[in-house]
Design an enzyme around this catalytic site. Structure first.
Site, short mmCIF file in Angstrom:
data_model
loop_
_atom_site.label_atom_id
_atom_site.label_comp_id
_atom_site.label_asym_id
_atom_site.label_seq_id
_atom_site.Cartn_x
_atom_site.Cartn_y
_atom_site.Cartn_z
N HIS A 124 1.50 23.80 31.67
CA HIS A 124 0.31 24.35 30.99
C HIS A 124 -0.56 23.18 30.52
O HIS A 124 -1.54 22.84 31.17
CB HIS A 124 0.79 25.23 29.84
CG HIS A 124 -0.26 26.06 29.19
ND1 HIS A 124 -1.59 26.06 29.56
CD2 HIS A 124 -0.18 26.96 28.16
CE1 HIS A 124 -2.27 26.90 28.80
NE2 HIS A 124 -1.44 27.45 27.94
N HIS A 157 -3.94 26.35 40.32
CA HIS A 157 -4.11 27.13 39.10
C HIS A 157 -3.61 28.54 39.35
O HIS A 157 -3.75 29.05 40.46
CB HIS A 157 -5.59 27.17 38.69
CG HIS A 157 -5.80 27.55 37.27
ND1 HIS A 157 -5.82 28.86 36.87
CD2 HIS A 157 -5.95 26.80 36.17
CE1 HIS A 157 -6.01 28.89 35.56
NE2 HIS A 157 -6.08 27.65 35.10
N ASP A 171 -7.78 19.71 34.18
CA ASP A 171 -6.97 18.59 33.70
C ASP A 171 -7.13 17.34 34.55
O ASP A 171 -6.79 16.24 34.11
CB ASP A 171 -5.49 18.98 33.69
CG ASP A 171 -5.20 19.98 32.60
OD1 ASP A 171 -5.78 19.83 31.53
OD2 ASP A 171 -4.40 20.89 32.82
N1 COA Z 1 0.08 20.27 44.57
C1 COA Z 1 0.67 20.64 45.75
N2 COA Z 1 1.02 21.91 46.01
C2 COA Z 1 0.78 22.84 45.08
C3 COA Z 1 0.17 22.52 43.86
C4 COA Z 1 -0.18 21.18 43.63
N3 COA Z 1 -0.74 20.80 42.48
N4 COA Z 1 0.05 23.65 43.12
C5 COA Z 1 0.57 24.64 43.85
N5 COA Z 1 1.02 24.15 45.02
C6 COA Z 1 1.67 24.92 46.09
C7 COA Z 1 3.11 25.19 45.69
O1 COA Z 1 3.97 24.17 46.13
C8 COA Z 1 3.36 26.50 46.39
O2 COA Z 1 3.61 26.23 47.75
P1 COA Z 1 4.67 27.10 48.58
O3 COA Z 1 4.08 28.47 48.57
O4 COA Z 1 4.68 26.43 49.90
O5 COA Z 1 5.95 27.01 47.81
C9 COA Z 1 2.01 27.23 46.32
O6 COA Z 1 1.03 26.19 46.15
C10 COA Z 1 1.90 28.20 45.16
O7 COA Z 1 2.34 27.57 43.98
P2 COA Z 1 2.82 28.36 42.67
O8 COA Z 1 3.55 27.46 41.75
O9 COA Z 1 3.53 29.61 43.10
O10 COA Z 1 1.47 28.79 42.06
P3 COA Z 1 1.27 29.16 40.56
O11 COA Z 1 0.05 29.97 40.49
O12 COA Z 1 2.47 29.74 39.94
O13 COA Z 1 1.11 27.69 39.90
C11 COA Z 1 0.36 25.85 38.70
C12 COA Z 1 0.03 27.27 39.20
C13 COA Z 1 -0.79 25.39 37.83
C14 COA Z 1 1.65 25.88 37.85
C15 COA Z 1 0.54 24.92 39.92
O14 COA Z 1 -0.61 24.91 40.71
C16 COA Z 1 0.90 23.49 39.52
O15 COA Z 1 2.08 23.19 39.26
N6 COA Z 1 -0.14 22.58 39.42
C17 COA Z 1 0.09 21.25 39.00
C18 COA Z 1 0.11 21.21 37.47
C19 COA Z 1 -1.26 21.40 36.86
O16 COA Z 1 -2.23 20.77 37.29
N7 COA Z 1 -1.31 22.25 35.82
C20 COA Z 1 -2.52 22.48 35.07
C21 COA Z 1 -3.05 23.85 35.31
S1 COA Z 1 -4.62 24.02 34.47
#
Ligand code: COA
Length: 389
Positions: free
Chosen positions: A233, A272, A325
């Protein structure tokens, strides 16, 4: 033997589940649109200030000049911390700044003049008004906590807030002990506006869950702070900057990214839960990060971010775009804010959003209590302790 009913559909992570209505913010993740009470984030980031946007959120309208002046006076009058809360900060000064913020907000509850006002279903008005006053106080006090902690852990005395400075400028003054460059103050101001409110994100949901039990606002904000601390988050800005510091040189970023992505690791600052387009907040920090890097004689961070963004373009077809971020970390770093204070910076912006969502929930207090589907064993015989193997 109890017969299990058919397994219901499980909404893992509550993805796609609506649980309440809200007038706080609108997000269209497909096109990357964000509105606070109907106003576009782009207008608010460029034309508004933290004080004005908080007035919009809490008082439900953009203020007139007189209303803004009165609101600003109210915020300024509430910035100081009770001395015992400063003592609490001294006691926990070696903890992570988010833990210190959480602890200090918790301690503030004990000194809040409205702490005794309880929710009364027959007459909720006094509780609502008390919650509003608490919300103003917490919005004004949170920067004082974060800055006081930074000074105390650096072996310095905390500075009293200055009432001739904006929320953003006063925060920088209390952190660094000198009146900030107006451009730096405006940058923090924009950053605070960008972080104010964002639908049912995890920390706002956590705050609402606490509010739904009719626990008071300090409890709800403590829940929000604790939830925001997690790296999924609020922690991404710090992780992005750490990545840049680890790599250290724009020429090495390509290789670093290839290795990371080949290992299946995520690149922080991308992706996101809601946006399948660029996070609209990112644009306001992109150019500012660039300019600030040049101004501070450290252009390498923006150069690295630009290269990372370019490399990550191929993920856009999977709905993975840059988020707010990504640029925030470089901005905080260049302003001299320590890395473990990046999440608290986010929290300083988000406090009014938590307050607003709690006010909305108290106005229609429905207990948030979803279900988990039990998958463990059933009806086991109880074996006395001496007979267990
Ligand atoms: N880099 C590379 N791949 C990413 C990614 C990233 N930053 N974010 C998501 N993905 C990929 C995942 O590996 C997943 O791939 P798969 O389907 O092959 O397993 C797919 O995209 C979906 O990811 P998921 O975690 O299910 O999406 P979510 O909606 O639950 O996750 C976040 C959202 C923000 C948790 C996720 O994008 C993330 O971890 N981002 C990095 C942390 C970040 O910047 N957080 C701040 C948010 S404001």
């Amino acid at each position: 033997m109890t017969t299990l009913a058919q397994k219901p559909e499980i909404h893992e992570g509550l993805k796609g589940v609506y649980f309440a209505t809200s007038e706080a913010s609108f997000i269209d993740g497909e096109v990357g649109k964000l509105l606070y009470r109907g106003y576009d984030i782009h207008d608010l980031a460029e034309k508004s200030t933290f004080e004005e946007s908080v007035h919009l959120l809490l008082h439900e309208k953009l203020p007139t000049r007189a209303e803004l002046a009165a609101f600003d006076r109210e915020l300024k009058a509430n910035r100081a911390l009770p001395e015992p809360v400063i003592q609490v900060i001294r006691l926990v000064k070696d903890a992570h700044p988010m833990d210190v913020l959480r602890t200090a907000v918790s301690a503030l509850a004990a000194f809040d003049p409205d702490t005794e006002v309880k929710y009364d279903r027959g007459n909720p008005q006094p509780f609502t008004e008390a919650t509003f006053r608490k919300g103003i106080r917490l919005t004004a006090q949170a920067p004082t906590i974060v800055a006081a902690h930074q000074r105390i852990r650096s072996g310095l005395e905390p500075l009293a807030p200055r009432n001739d400075l904006s929320q953003a400028a006063n925060f920088l003054y209390m952190m660094f002990g000198k009146e900030p460059d107006p451009d730096d103050a405006r940058l923090v101001d924009v950053d605070l506006v960008l972080h104010l409110e964002h639908g049912s994100n995890a920390s706002s949901f956590a705050a609402r869950v606490a509010a739904s039990t009719l626990a008071d606002l300090h409890c709800a904000v403590v829940a929000g702070i604790g939830t925001l601390k997690g790296p999924a988050h609020g922690g991404a800005a710090e992780a992005v900057m750490q990545m840049c510091l680890d790599v250290g040189d724009p020429d090495k970023i390509e290789g670093y990214l290839e290795d990371r992505l080949n290992r299946g690791e995520r690149v922080m600052g991308f992706g996101h839960r809601v946006y399948r387009a660029e996070d609209p907040r990112a644009r306001h920090l992109r150019e500012r990060s660039h300019q600030l890097g040049n101004k501070k004689g450290q252009p390498q961070w923006y150069q690295m971010l630009e290269l990372i963004e370019k490399r990550m373009e191929r993920y856009q077809s999977r709905g993975i775009f840059v988020n707010v971020d990504f640029f925030a970390g470089s901005v905080y770093y260049l302003l001299g804010i320590p890395e473990d204070m990046f999440v608290p910076m986010f929290a300083l912006g988000r406090v009014p959003g938590w307050v607003l969502q709690c006010l909305e929930h108290y106005a229609a207090p429905e207990l948030l209590r979803p279900l988990t589907w039990y998958t463990g064993p059933m009806d086991l015989p109880y074996v006395p302790i001496d007979q267990r193997s």
